[in-house]
Design a protein around this motif. Structure first.
Motif, PDB file in Angstrom:
ATOM      1  N   ASP A  24      12.301 -13.999  24.382  1.00 33.42           N
ATOM      2  CA  ASP A  24      11.815 -13.451  25.632  1.00 33.42           C
ATOM      3  C   ASP A  24      10.650 -12.520  25.315  1.00 33.42           C
ATOM      4  O   ASP A  24      10.816 -11.523  24.618  1.00 33.42           O
ATOM      5  N   TYR A  25       9.451 -12.864  25.830  1.00 32.87           N
ATOM      6  CA  TYR A  25       8.283 -12.076  25.468  1.00 32.87           C
ATOM      7  C   TYR A  25       8.422 -10.616  25.902  1.00 32.87           C
ATOM      8  O   TYR A  25       7.822  -9.720  25.331  1.00 32.87           O
TER       9      TYR A  25
ATOM     10  N   ALA B 189       8.795  -4.707  25.269  1.00 32.70           N
ATOM     11  CA  ALA B 189       9.683  -3.540  25.237  1.00 32.70           C
ATOM     12  C   ALA B 189       9.519  -2.781  23.932  1.00 32.70           C
ATOM     13  O   ALA B 189       9.501  -1.554  23.913  1.00 32.70           O
ATOM     14  N   SER B 190       9.359  -3.525  22.817  1.00 34.15           N
ATOM     15  CA  SER B 190       9.209  -2.831  21.538  1.00 34.15           C
ATOM     16  C   SER B 190       7.906  -2.038  21.510  1.00 34.15           C
ATOM     17  O   SER B 190       7.848  -0.951  20.957  1.00 34.15           O
TER      18      SER B 190
ATOM     19  N   TYR C 104       7.177   2.478  21.425  1.00 40.69           N
ATOM     20  CA  TYR C 104       6.317   3.079  20.389  1.00 40.69           C
ATOM     21  C   TYR C 104       6.237   2.295  19.086  1.00 40.69           C
ATOM     22  O   TYR C 104       5.886   2.853  18.061  1.00 40.69           O
ATOM     23  N   ALA C 105       6.609   1.004  19.100  1.00 39.45           N
ATOM     24  CA  ALA C 105       6.376   0.208  17.899  1.00 39.45           C
ATOM     25  C   ALA C 105       4.972  -0.368  18.010  1.00 39.45           C
ATOM     26  O   ALA C 105       4.626  -0.936  19.041  1.00 39.45           O
TER      27      ALA C 105
ATOM     28  N   PHE D 292       7.705  -7.132  12.922  1.00 38.42           N
ATOM     29  CA  PHE D 292       8.724  -7.221  11.876  1.00 38.42           C
ATOM     30  C   PHE D 292      10.103  -6.772  12.350  1.00 38.42           C
ATOM     31  O   PHE D 292      11.103  -7.152  11.768  1.00 38.42           O
ATOM     32  N   LYS D 293      10.123  -5.955  13.427  1.00 37.12           N
ATOM     33  CA  LYS D 293      11.427  -5.481  13.897  1.00 37.12           C
ATOM     34  C   LYS D 293      12.006  -6.367  14.996  1.00 37.12           C
ATOM     35  O   LYS D 293      13.206  -6.352  15.232  1.00 37.12           O
TER      36      LYS D 293
END
Lengths: 286, 389, 293
Positions: free
Chosen positions: A182-183, A188-189, A193-194, A201-202
């Motif tokens: 789900d894009y 959301a990541s 703040y990613a 990578f997460k």
């Protein structure tokens, strides 16, 4: 609402029987034959026939004589798989998330080249990488390659061919896996703040692992046993285990040695696959 | 009031000849580890719009599938128009179904979908009949499209036409509006009702949506855990529920612990935490000395402390407003009573009375004929925690 | 710059696609090449000609090999599609003992290296005393064997995706079980069967490693190419390669266009169709199958 109800009774067995019999007869039993052949007396031949002497030394000789080919096969296939993973991931990611309405077209384009004959395709690399070809000339001009340097008949050419030929086996499972993500998870990541790299990578990478696992296996396995690329693009210095098995069977008619090599190759792959799948299962892949 | 149920049934039954409708007797369906339908008896009169209402897993769909022949009963019988069809193959039954997600054949166009049944039965004059059906559901311009090209509402109509064209004795509708959005659902409810009146076929409608059932059906059977809790006309079910499940599942109810002090004449006197209230005898469904006094939130009047409200008899003082929700047409209060329970009160915003604020001390009141008393052995929260799917 | 940043992945992806097309364009271009001499071993573009297209059978043995490959491909496809479709129905619709071992048996041929499968079969044929009779029949046996799993996987996924309420709806609408099968089940599964058949044909037609070990003196098209690869390469093989490309692209695009026309009213392409493209093109990529390992 209701699950598909599987009908009981004999019909199922009747429908299934022909296919299962065929696979048992021409896939499973042959393994037994292969195993048996690998233990035949080594000085037999097509004409004199073979006898079963439980010649375990066939294995010892096979390893002793051909270990460089084994190692070479693993290394070449490993490199090819690695390159396939990088190229395939970029392509699969682009198709899944960036292609918009061209998604289907791009998928078709991924597959299309591979409907042309494998051998004809591989032969054309011979022309591309040839000594007077554009690639070599450019590299020589840039002094990356020496004036007498060449690409054809080198390990580079073989790995390149393997990478090229098995790329779809990497792209398709990767695409299937990435397309399911789900894009909004990636958004959301970023929201949390990613930065894009960390987010990748997460979030993306771990979620695409099933595709990575099946893709690498489906690339590595055929690549390690392949000998077409090596035969057409490599030299006697680059021989892989597939070449050896093939020529022992069809040219030297040394069935016991060839069978022993085949069995070793199979066992090696089974062990590696089990180990790999187990590690991948614990999300401990890299 | 309590006679309403019987009245409706007799009226509906009178429309068809006795025994002509659908009859289920001791119908039971057991799966490996649970009983989906438990010895169900049910009569659906010919020509009625009948709703089987219940939460998911209550056995309503299984009942429907047994009637359709898609599920074999463990025991019991199904009669249709006087004939035993319990073990008849689905393709031989004069029963058709509108499936939950319509189950339109994706490889056939609308015309062929609708013509599927008549073609199997080798009926003459299929073309005219299909067009008549598509007219009924207002889809004449879409005949050569495939289902994927239609909107949800249109697919719904095709499914309906495809079933109705066979002129079944009974039409089964399995959550037919579940896949539609709210606005479309309202529209289709009216549409379905119109079509039912027009064709006069018995409709059995399975749903978990109480509003949908109340809007369309003339008789509702509320089903829970494989059995029918109560059956009757929508207003009767709502106004005079006989079990806590029906009281909570159909709308909302305040259920207050009470002790029955006397049953003289027409009235039952109930002690509700020290406050005596009266409930008509015919609305008292508790046999023991204890019971749940039930009252619908919109039937409760709310007033200033000490204000004499116009309801004779049942006045409950000592309430404190603990929550106020203003929802436009009405205001919904939560009132904490001296015994600690919070009661719901809905009041129309007629403008005649001020809107109370949290912490205000109030007095509640209701007319005795609106209250009901339910069996204390039943769970007071049964049917209230069921989410809409 | 921001535009570039947002498109960088797409651009890289397209570059990878371009890479996959480089050898293909060489094949197409070389199909119009005229070799400098009959015996030339130099493989590069020399002069434009249509001769290769006009006279594809200059080397009759190539056309013979091609014919044999097509013949084997058709027969293998027929055999594998019938056996595989029956098995897929059994797997999805019937219960039987040994389901999981059957799944493993179906999965393994897709995962085993071809050289091992080929040499095993050869060992079997030799030990059964067929060493001298290797040829058409043994190739056909081998091809049906390795196509079978792909057919089963493809048809099975189509069948599993088919909700059985459609069949119930048919029954509800007075269709007998036979009518239900022929009017509803079969037409809906047919695209899967067709995809499986196309996949089978292309796998069979293109196979070299297994075929080469079990062919005896019979020559298929890939074996012919293998044979000439160290000698003079007739440019006609590129004609064959180009035709294969065109035919397969036409089939895939044709299916896609037909599908688009049907679902044009819907926003976006149907995911189901895309899945079937993925499945048909690379049933090897059946990630589900890997769980069997």
């Amino acid at each position: 609402m209701s699950e598909t109800v599987r009908r009981k009774g004999i019909t199922g067995y009747i429908l299934l029987a022909p296919a299962v019999v065929w696979l048992v007869a021409f896939f499973l039993i042959p393994f037994y034959s292969l195993l048996a052949a690998s233990l035949f007396n080594s000085d037999g031949s097509d004409f004199r026939g073979y006898t079963m002497t439980y010649e375990w030394s066939n294995y010892w000789h096979a390893i002793q004589d051909y270990y460089p080919q084994f190692i070479r096969s693993l290394v070449y296939a490993g490199f090819a798989t690695f390159f396939c993973l990088i190229l395939g991931y970029v392509l699969a990611y682009a198709i899944a998330f960036k292609s918009g309405r061209w998604k289907n077209l791009m998928l078709v384009l991924v597959i299309a080249p591979f409907f042309t004959s494998f051998l004809v395709r591989t032969l054309s690399w011979k022309l591309i990488l040839g000594n007077d070809g554009v690639v070599v000339n450019t590299l020589q001009f840039l002094h990356i390659l020496g004036p007498n340097g060449h690409l054809l008949y080198t390990p580079f050419a073989v790995v390149m061919g393997l990478t090229y030929n098995f790329l779809p086996f990497m792209v398709l499972p990767l695409f299937a896996s990435i397309d399911k993500i789900d894009y909004r998870l990636i958004e959301a990541s970023n929201d949390l703040y990613a930065n894009p790299v960390v987010g990748f990578f997460k979030v993306t990478w771990p979620l695409s692992l099933p595709g990575v696992v099946s893709g690498t296996l489906l690339t590595f396995i055929p690549a390690v046993g392949d000998y077409i690329n090596d035969e057409l693009l490599g030299s006697t210095q680059t021989r892989m285990i597939g070449n050896t098995i093939q020529s022992l069977f069809t040219e030297a008619n040394d069935y016991p040695a060839a069978s022993a090599l085949s069995v070793i190759l199979m066992l090696m792959i089974v062990v590696m696959v089990l180990f790999y799948v187990k590690r991948a299962g614990t999300e401990d892949l890299l | 009031m309590s006679h309403l149920a019987e009245d409706t049934t007799t009226v509906a039954a009178a429309e068809g000849t006795p025994g002509a409708g659908l009859g289920l007797r001791a119908l039971t369906k057991q799966f490996a580890n649970f009983t989906a339908v438990d010895s169900l008896d049910l009569d659906v009169p010919t020509g009625s719009f009948f709703a089987l209402l219940g939460p998911s897993g209550c056995g309503k769909t299984t009942t429907l599938r047994m009637v359709a022949g898609l599920e074999t009963p463990t025991s019991g019988t199904i009669h249709l128009a006087g004939k035993d069809i319990t073990h008849q193959k689905p393709y031989r039954r004069p029963v058709n179904t509108v499936f939950q997600n319509y189950a339109l054949f994706p490889h056939l166009d609308i015309f062929e979908n609708v013509a599927f049944g008549p073609r199997r039965r080798k009926v003459a004059g299929i073309d005219a009949e299909v067009h008549r059906m598509l007219e009924l559901v207002e889809l004449t311009s879409q005949t050569r499209k495939v289902p994927a090209q239609l909107s949800g509402g249109q697919q719904q109509r095709v499914a309906l036409a495809r079933a109705l064209i066979n002129k079944p004795e009974v039409l089964l509708l399995d959550e037919p509006l579940g896949a539609l959005d709210l606005k479309l659902r309202r529209q289709m409810q009216i549409e379905l009702k119109r079509i039912q009146t027009e064709v006069g076929i018995t409709f059995i409608h399975v749903t978990h949506d109480q509003e949908e059932a109340m809007t369309m059906a003339d008789t509702i059977a509320v089903m829970n855990a494989g059995v029918i809790e109560q059956m009757g006309a929508p207003d009767d079910l709502y106004e005079n529920p006989r079990t806590t499940f029906v009281a909570n599942f159909l709308g909302q109810s305040n259920l207050i612990d009470g002790t029955i002090r006397s049953r003289d004449g027409d009235m039952t006197r109930v002690d509700m935490h020290g406050i005596m209230v009266s409930v008509p005898r015919e609305r008292t469904h508790a046999t023991d000395s204890r019971g749940w006094v039930g009252i619908r939130p919109e039937k409760v009047l709310i007033g200033e402390e000490g204000e004499a409200l116009d309801a004779p008899g049942n006045t409950i003082p000592g309430g404190v407003i603990s929550d106020v929700s203003f929802v436009g047409v009405s205001t919904q209060y939560l009132v904490r009573m001296p015994w600690g329970q919070e009661l719901q009160v809905f009041e129309q915003n007629t403008g005649r009375r001020r809107i109370f604020r949290t912490g205000d001390r109030v007095e509640l009141s209701w007319r005795p004929e609106y209250a009901f008393v339910l069996d204390h052995a039943q769970d007071a929260s049964a049917g209230s925690q069921i989410d809409d799917e | 710059m921001r535009w570039l940043q947002s498109k960088v992945v797409l651009i890289l992806g397209i570059l990878v696609l371009v890479y996959t097309f480089v050898p293909i364009s060489v094949v197409v271009v070389m199909s119009f090449n005229k070799l400098p001499s009959e015996q030339s071993k130099i493989y590069r573009f020399n002069q434009f000609t249509l001769d290769n297209w006009l006279h594809p059978c200059t080397d009759p043995s190539m056309c013979q090999a091609l014919g044999r490959s097509i013949e084997i491909g058709l027969l293998a496809t027929l055999g594998a599609t019938i056996l595989g479709t029956l098995a897929a129905f059994a797997l999805v619709r019937h219960s039987f003992v040994g389901r999981s071992s059957t799944n493993v048996l179906i999965f393994l041929p897709m995962a085993a290296p071809e050289i091992v499968m080929g040499s095993s079969l050869l060992a079997l044929f030799v030990s059964a005393g067929f060493a001298g009779q290797l040829g058409f029949t043994t190739i056909l046996i081998a091809h049906i064997m390795f196509c079978l799993s792909f057919v089963i996987v493809t048809v099975r996924s189509r069948l599993a995706g088919l909700s059985d309420t459609l069949e119930q709806a048919a029954m509800d609408l007075y269709a007998t079980p036979q009518q239900t099968f022929w009017k509803v089940t079969f037409p809906l599964v047919f695209p899967g069967i067709l995809g499986a058949a196309l996949l089978s044909f292309s796998l069979s037609f293109d196979d070299f490693i297994i075929t080469n070990l079990n062919a005896g003196n019979t020559t298929t098209f890939p074996m012919y190419v293998w044979g000439v690869s160290r000698k003079t390469i007739p440019m006609q093989i590129n004609v064959v390669g180009t035709v294969m490309l065109i035919v397969s692209v036409l089939i895939v695009v044709g299916g896609e266009v037909r599908n688009r026309r049907r679902t044009r009213a819907l926003a976006g392409p149907s995911p189901a169709r895309r899945d079937s493209v993925v499945a048909a093109a690379g049933a090897r990529s059946s990630a589900g199958g890997l769980e069997a390992v």
